[in-house]
Motif scaffolding. Structure first.
Motif, mmCIF file in Angstrom:
data_model
loop_
_atom_site.group_PDB
_atom_site.id
_atom_site.type_symbol
_atom_site.label_atom_id
_atom_site.label_comp_id
_atom_site.label_asym_id
_atom_site.label_seq_id
_atom_site.Cartn_x
_atom_site.Cartn_y
_atom_site.Cartn_z
ATOM 1 N N ASP A 31 0.842 -1.187 0.000
ATOM 2 C CA ASP A 31 0.000 0.000 0.000
ATOM 3 C C ASP A 31 0.881 1.241 0.000
ATOM 4 O O ASP A 31 1.785 1.369 0.834
ATOM 5 N N LEU A 32 0.599 2.151 -0.917
ATOM 6 C CA LEU A 32 1.360 3.388 -1.052
ATOM 7 C C LEU A 32 0.434 4.591 -0.902
ATOM 8 O O LEU A 32 -0.781 4.488 -1.088
ATOM 9 N N LEU A 33 1.040 5.729 -0.578
ATOM 10 C CA LEU A 33 0.271 6.946 -0.317
ATOM 11 C C LEU A 33 1.005 8.144 -0.906
ATOM 12 O O LEU A 33 2.216 8.272 -0.759
ATOM 13 N N LEU A 34 0.237 9.002 -1.569
ATOM 14 C CA LEU A 34 0.759 10.280 -2.066
ATOM 15 C C LEU A 34 -0.129 11.402 -1.559
ATOM 16 O O LEU A 34 -1.347 11.364 -1.713
ATOM 17 N N LYS A 35 0.521 12.410 -0.956
ATOM 18 C CA LYS A 35 -0.158 13.643 -0.566
ATOM 19 C C LYS A 35 0.560 14.804 -1.238
ATOM 20 O O LYS A 35 1.756 14.728 -1.503
ATOM 21 N N PRO A 36 -0.163 15.899 -1.507
ATOM 22 C CA PRO A 36 0.489 17.004 -2.213
ATOM 23 C C PRO A 36 1.498 17.726 -1.329
ATOM 24 O O PRO A 36 1.273 17.952 -0.144
ATOM 25 N N SER A 37 2.624 18.104 -1.931
ATOM 26 C CA SER A 37 3.613 18.929 -1.250
ATOM 27 C C SER A 37 3.225 20.401 -1.392
ATOM 28 O O SER A 37 2.270 20.742 -2.109
ATOM 29 N N GLU B 192 4.885 22.553 -3.019
ATOM 30 C CA GLU B 192 5.104 22.860 -4.432
ATOM 31 C C GLU B 192 3.914 22.407 -5.268
ATOM 32 O O GLU B 192 3.448 23.130 -6.157
ATOM 33 N N ASP B 193 3.406 21.205 -4.986
ATOM 34 C CA ASP B 193 2.234 20.713 -5.720
ATOM 35 C C ASP B 193 1.040 21.633 -5.515
ATOM 36 O O ASP B 193 0.284 21.908 -6.466
ATOM 37 N N MET B 194 0.861 22.100 -4.286
ATOM 38 C CA MET B 194 -0.294 22.949 -3.983
ATOM 39 C C MET B 194 -0.208 24.288 -4.710
ATOM 40 O O MET B 194 -1.237 24.891 -5.021
ATOM 41 N N ARG B 195 0.999 24.737 -4.996
ATOM 42 C CA ARG B 195 1.138 25.993 -5.734
ATOM 43 C C ARG B 195 0.694 25.834 -7.186
ATOM 44 O O ARG B 195 0.124 26.760 -7.770
ATOM 45 N N ILE B 196 0.961 24.675 -7.778
ATOM 46 C CA ILE B 196 0.613 24.494 -9.193
ATOM 47 C C ILE B 196 -0.756 23.848 -9.379
ATOM 48 O O ILE B 196 -1.363 23.975 -10.436
ATOM 49 N N TRP B 197 -1.230 23.146 -8.334
ATOM 50 C CA TRP B 197 -2.553 22.509 -8.385
ATOM 51 C C TRP B 197 -3.119 22.574 -6.969
ATOM 52 O O TRP B 197 -2.918 21.661 -6.174
ATOM 53 N N PRO B 198 -3.812 23.673 -6.607
ATOM 54 C CA PRO B 198 -4.147 23.973 -5.210
ATOM 55 C C PRO B 198 -5.333 23.173 -4.668
ATOM 56 O O PRO B 198 -6.391 23.723 -4.349
ATOM 57 N N HIS B 199 -5.134 21.865 -4.541
ATOM 58 C CA HIS B 199 -6.198 20.993 -4.049
ATOM 59 C C HIS B 199 -5.608 19.970 -3.084
ATOM 60 O O HIS B 199 -4.574 19.362 -3.371
ATOM 61 N N SER B 200 -6.293 19.749 -1.974
ATOM 62 C CA SER B 200 -5.835 18.792 -0.971
ATOM 63 C C SER B 200 -6.435 17.427 -1.271
ATOM 64 O O SER B 200 -7.649 17.291 -1.419
ATOM 65 N N PHE B 201 -5.569 16.418 -1.330
ATOM 66 C CA PHE B 201 -6.037 15.080 -1.658
ATOM 67 C C PHE B 201 -5.153 14.048 -0.973
ATOM 68 O O PHE B 201 -4.028 14.320 -0.548
ATOM 69 N N GLU B 202 -5.686 12.843 -0.891
ATOM 70 C CA GLU B 202 -4.916 11.656 -0.541
ATOM 71 C C GLU B 202 -5.105 10.636 -1.652
ATOM 72 O O GLU B 202 -6.233 10.300 -2.005
ATOM 73 N N PHE B 203 -4.008 10.176 -2.213
ATOM 74 C CA PHE B 203 -4.039 9.165 -3.277
ATOM 75 C C PHE B 203 -3.459 7.890 -2.680
ATOM 76 O O PHE B 203 -2.274 7.802 -2.407
ATOM 77 N N ARG B 204 -4.327 6.914 -2.449
ATOM 78 C CA ARG B 204 -3.895 5.619 -1.918
ATOM 79 C C ARG B 204 -3.881 4.599 -3.049
ATOM 80 O O ARG B 204 -4.832 4.503 -3.822
ATOM 81 N N LEU B 205 -2.809 3.831 -3.107
ATOM 82 C CA LEU B 205 -2.619 2.858 -4.170
ATOM 83 C C LEU B 205 -2.221 1.523 -3.568
ATOM 84 O O LEU B 205 -1.261 1.447 -2.798
ATOM 85 N N ARG B 206 -2.960 0.484 -3.889
ATOM 86 C CA ARG B 206 -2.553 -0.879 -3.545
ATOM 87 C C ARG B 206 -2.104 -1.575 -4.829
ATOM 88 O O ARG B 206 -2.837 -1.604 -5.818
ATOM 89 N N VAL B 207 -0.887 -2.119 -4.812
ATOM 90 C CA VAL B 207 -0.379 -2.946 -5.904
ATOM 91 C C VAL B 207 -0.342 -4.374 -5.388
ATOM 92 O O VAL B 207 0.254 -4.656 -4.345
#
Length: 306
Positions: free
Chosen positions: A122-128, A130-145
């Motif tokens: 299980d992996l997780l990506l949250k915006p940094s 820098e990410d928020m400056r170019i795409w100003p949205h709060s999210f959690e992206f969870r990925l199971r491989v």
């Protein structure tokens, strides 16, 4: 036992191994009881390799691939999010494939049929910032491989809006299948469908053939595609079966000879050994209100064919 904790159990050690690549980034190796393996890099949350029980590689990796972050790696299954394509201030195909993900040790529970065996991560990506400056949205992206007991490769994605305003995104799992020769490949399941042709300014056409074969560059988004698509490799006598949920479109791409020569991280002749067929949501972006979550599932199988 809650299947979300299996990666930490003693019994899962042989199924999930974590090492470092040459750049010091975590590399996760999954192995099922039959000997199928998959490698997942935390650079991009990207599947880099998927091998069958005979050790045969099923995914393409360019001999010129740049694996040093933040460059995207031309191999396996890059994740294109929060956009597919190139528009606005976002980099081409979004930033998810360029970021360092983290291992998610406490994911929300999944259904038992999404825990098939112990070979998963299980992996997780949250915006940094820098990410928020170019795409100003709060999210959690969870990925199971996940590697299933019969060797299928599953990617289960959940994207949640944890901010206070709605946002929209497009997404594609840009899957590079390894094939014998592109001239020996056909794709079935897309007949009679409309597609947006990126080589003709996204003009809409209708697929006329019984199967898609390749004699020149192809860059298309097939809209409203069925949940199952087949990629047949005559020379290898192998069929890739793509099953998808929550991903209404299918992207098909091969650069062919002229375009391949302009791609710095791809060999001039390597277009012959790969075809990209992606589970995607491109034509109609997915919209999430605050607190809402989207789930998408992609399952790849490699089967013998006559």
């Amino acid at each position: 036992m809650n299947c979300s904790s299996l990666v930490r159990d003693q019994s899962a050690k042989d199924a999930v191994k974590i090492t470092k690549d040459k750049n010091g980034v975590d590399l996760v190796t999954l192995q099922n009881p039959r000997g199928f393996t998959a490698q997942v890099s935390l650079h991009g949350g990207q599947v880099l390799s998927w091998k069958n029980e005979r050790g045969e590689e099923l995914l393409f990796r360019s001999s010129k691939a740049n694996s040093k972050p933040p460059a995207a790696v031309r191999a396996g299954i890059p994740i294109c999010f929060p956009q597919f394509g190139n528009r606005g201030s976002l980099e081409q195909h979004g930033f998810a494939r360029n970021r360092i993900w983290e291992i998610d040790y406490n994911p929300p529970p999944l259904h038992r049929n999404e825990c098939d065996g112990k070979a998963f991560i299980d992996l997780l990506l949250k915006p940094s910032e820098e990410d928020m400056r170019i795409w100003p949205h709060s999210f959690e992206f969870r990925l199971r491989v996940l590697l299933t007991c019969d060797g299928a490769l599953k990617l289960i994605s959940r994207i949640r809006n944890i901010g206070c305003k709605a946002f929209s995104f497009s997404i594609a799992y840009h899957t590079y299948f390894l094939v014998s020769d592109i001239s020996e490949v056909r794709v079935e399941g897309l007949e009679t469908l409309d597609y947006l042709d990126n080589l003709h300014h996204k003009e809409r056409f209708t697929e006329q053939g019984d199967a898609l074969t390749f004699e020149t560059e192809v860059d298309r988004v097939y809209v409203g595609s069925p949940h199952m698509v087949g990629v047949f490799d005559h020379e290898k006598r192998r069929t890739f079966v793509i099953r998808k949920e929550g991903l209404p479109d299918a992207v098909v791409w091969n650069p062919w000879e002229k375009k391949a020569r302009t791609i710095q991280d791809m060999g001039d002749e390597e277009y012959r050994q790969t075809i990209c067929v992606d589970g995607a949501a491109v034509e109609k972006p997915i919209k999430l209100k605050p607190g809402e979550e989207w789930t998408g599932r992609l399952e790849l199988s490699a089967l013998p064919s006559l």
